[in-house]
Structure formats: C-alpha cells, structure tokens
Design a protein around this motif. Structure first.
Motif, short mmCIF file in Angstrom:
data_model
loop_
_atom_site.label_atom_id
_atom_site.label_comp_id
_atom_site.label_asym_id
_atom_site.label_seq_id
_atom_site.Cartn_x
_atom_site.Cartn_y
_atom_site.Cartn_z
N GLN A 240 60.49 32.48 -12.17
CA GLN A 240 60.25 32.82 -10.77
C GLN A 240 58.87 33.41 -10.58
O GLN A 240 58.17 33.10 -9.59
CB GLN A 240 61.34 33.79 -10.30
CG GLN A 240 62.72 33.15 -10.17
CD GLN A 240 63.81 34.15 -9.86
OE1 GLN A 240 63.62 35.37 -9.99
NE2 GLN A 240 64.98 33.67 -9.45
N GLN A 241 58.43 34.25 -11.51
CA GLN A 241 57.10 34.84 -11.43
C GLN A 241 56.01 33.78 -11.52
O GLN A 241 54.92 33.93 -10.94
CB GLN A 241 56.93 35.88 -12.53
CG GLN A 241 57.80 37.12 -12.33
CD GLN A 241 57.78 38.05 -13.54
OE1 GLN A 241 57.07 37.81 -14.52
NE2 GLN A 241 58.55 39.12 -13.48
N ARG A 242 56.31 32.70 -12.22
CA ARG A 242 55.35 31.59 -12.34
C ARG A 242 55.48 30.59 -11.19
O ARG A 242 54.75 29.60 -11.15
CB ARG A 242 55.57 30.85 -13.67
CG ARG A 242 55.35 31.70 -14.91
CD ARG A 242 55.55 30.86 -16.17
NE ARG A 242 55.52 31.68 -17.38
CZ ARG A 242 55.60 31.19 -18.61
NH1 ARG A 242 55.68 29.86 -18.80
NH2 ARG A 242 55.57 31.99 -19.66
N GLY A 243 56.41 30.83 -10.30
CA GLY A 243 56.61 29.93 -9.18
C GLY A 243 57.41 28.69 -9.53
O GLY A 243 57.37 27.69 -8.80
N LEU A 244 58.17 28.72 -10.64
CA LEU A 244 58.97 27.58 -11.08
C LEU A 244 60.44 27.79 -10.72
O LEU A 244 60.98 28.88 -10.94
CB LEU A 244 58.83 27.38 -12.59
CG LEU A 244 57.45 26.98 -13.10
CD1 LEU A 244 57.42 26.96 -14.62
CD2 LEU A 244 57.04 25.62 -12.54
#
Length: 294
Positions: free
Chosen positions: A280-284
């Motif tokens: 989630q932090q990587r936008g995945l």
C-alpha cells in the motif's frame, strides 16, 4: 385398437425401458476419481500441511474422470450449506495467453496466489488478514482438501477472493499420462463445481511452475482455457520465518507480479499484514488473478 398400433405402443414402451436402464448403468457403473490423497510436495522441501491426510494415490491407480461425472466423496453445495450459483468474474483481456506468468506492468497491481491446503484455521486467518487490508487473493485449491474442508470453498468466495484448480491430489502432474493428468484436473474441477456452481477460471499444475503441452491440453479438455503460473516464489513452504518471507517478496515484487504462496503455514500468515502494508505504501494493490489480467 389395430394390431399395428398395439405393436407400435409395445415397441415404444420397450425402448423407454431400455433407455432408462441404460441411464442407470451409465450413472452407477462409471468409476470416478476418489477424494483421498494428501498433497505431494510443491517442491521437495515442502511437507504435506494436512496432518492425518489419506494416502496419496499413485499414478497407476488414478481412474478416469470427467468434470460432469458424479464424484465419490465430493460434497454437494446443499450439504455444505452453499448456494450453487457461480461467482461473477471480470472478463480477461483479449491478449491473455494460455499460460499466465505475470500481469500488465503498467498498472499498480499484483496478484497474491495461494496453494489451497492445510489447517483451515490458518487458511481462515490468512483470508481475514487480506480482507482487513482490502486485498483480494486467488486460491488454487487441492481437491482432496475440499473433501476434508468443504466450507472453505464458500469462505474464499464470500470474502471476495477467487477460487481455482490445483489438481485433486497434488501429484507430480508433469510425470503423469494424459488420462491420469486429466483425471487429476477434472476430479478437482468436479469438487469446486459441486460446492460453488463453477469450476473456476484458472488451473495451476501441481509440483511444477509451468504446464507442459500435455498438461495444457488436458486442462483445456477439462474446461480451463488458461493456466496460472507465477514469476515470484518466496518459498514460504519451507517455513523460513515471517521476516524472510517479507524480505523475499518485497525485494522482488513489482507491478504485474504474480506471487506463489501457501496456506497452512504460520509464517505466511504472520508475514502477510506487513507485506500488504508495504505494498500500500508503494501504491500497489493486491487483486485477484482475473482482476490483474482483465
């Protein structure tokens, strides 16, 4: 009544009797794949995660089976308390290959796929952790596991996840004859359909990363147009611990990755929350295989 009319009626009645008898013989005399069998190793170091499971069938004892045949030991949707309606799935992209290894790299999505077997408590904990983080996963189930844990089919689907086929007994499918491979695929398909109303979209070969041409042909025969492989394997089946699983996954995962993971392992359950938070932090986003390939 004329003699000719009586003869016609008598002949018609005889044909109806023979037809009914033939149907009974076809239904009762057909030998179907049995539901016993612990999973063979996905890899040599991967032990069976189901304690006390029945003995694995050897290849020369696997009878022929068809997806529409009545399978001994396969629970019905009614007996499992499930509706036999088929789950809706998004259509796949037109260019989806016969064997999928990864998804599009231009979308911020990954697919976490799981070997479906093992302690149902660990499987449920894993599904719950995924749902708490808004993730959807794809579970490729072993058919004999569904014989032991039929409630897991609906638990997977009711959580918004996807259910696929990972053979009946998890034998080394690449070493089987065409008929034996088909029996393994069709036997699992029967169980999934009995519980959910659909055989599912995906087939993953057992004890192999990729499907041979013979296995692909038998999968198509059983109703699977696409085999689901993977490009990232953190080897969680060897129980290296949650931190190692996290490091292996997060060090290599990227948009479009399809990851091979396993139910029935505490380390995998422990690793999943941190992995999903990092994604989630990587936008995945973690999505089903069908969503990844739609």
């Amino acid at each position: 009544m004329s003699v000719n009319r009586r003869s016609i009626l008598r002949t018609t009645a005889q044909l109806a009797t023979l037809t009914a008898a033939g149907g009974l013989l076809t239904g009762c005399g057909q030998e179907a794949a049995t539901g016993g069998g612990a999973a063979a190793s996905e890899h040599p170091a991967h032990p069976s995660p189901t304690p006390g499971a029945p003995t694995v069938l050897t290849p020369n004892r696997i009878p022929a089976a068809t997806p529409s045949a009545a399978v001994s030991g396969a629970p019905s949707a009614e007996s499992a308390g499930a509706s036999p309606s088929a789950p809706e799935q998004p259509p796949l992209a037109a260019n989806t290959p016969a064997e999928v290894i990864s998804g599009p790299s231009d979308r911020p999505q990954v697919a976490l796929t799981f070997h479906g077997q093992g302690d149902p408590r660990l499987a449920t904990a894993l599904l719950t952790a995924a749902e708490q983080h808004g993730a959807k996963v794809t579970v490729l189930v072993v058919g004999s596991w569904l014989d032991q844990q039929p409630q897991m089919a609906r638990r997977i689907l009711d959580g918004g996840h996807e259910l696929g086929n990972h053979t009946l007994n998890h034998l080394d499918i690449s070493s089987l004859s065409a008929d034996q491979a088909y029996a393994e695929i069709a036997g699992c398909a029967d169980r999934i359909k009995a519980l959910t109303g659909s055989i599912g979209r995906w087939f993953r070969p057992s004890a192999a990363q990729f499907a041979t041409a013979r296995v692909k042909a038998q999968a198509r025969k059983a109703g699977y147009e696409h085999c689901l492989s993977y490009g990232l394997d953190p080897r969680d089946y060897a129980d290296p611990g949650a931190e190692v699983i996290q490091r292996r996954m997060l060090g290599s995962i990227k948009p479009g990755s399809i990851v091979a993971l396993h139910m029935g392992h505490q380390g995998t359950v422990d690793a999943l929350p941190a992995v999903l938070e990092a994604l989630q932090q990587r936008g995945l986003s973690a999505v089903t295989a069908s969503q990844l390939c739609s």
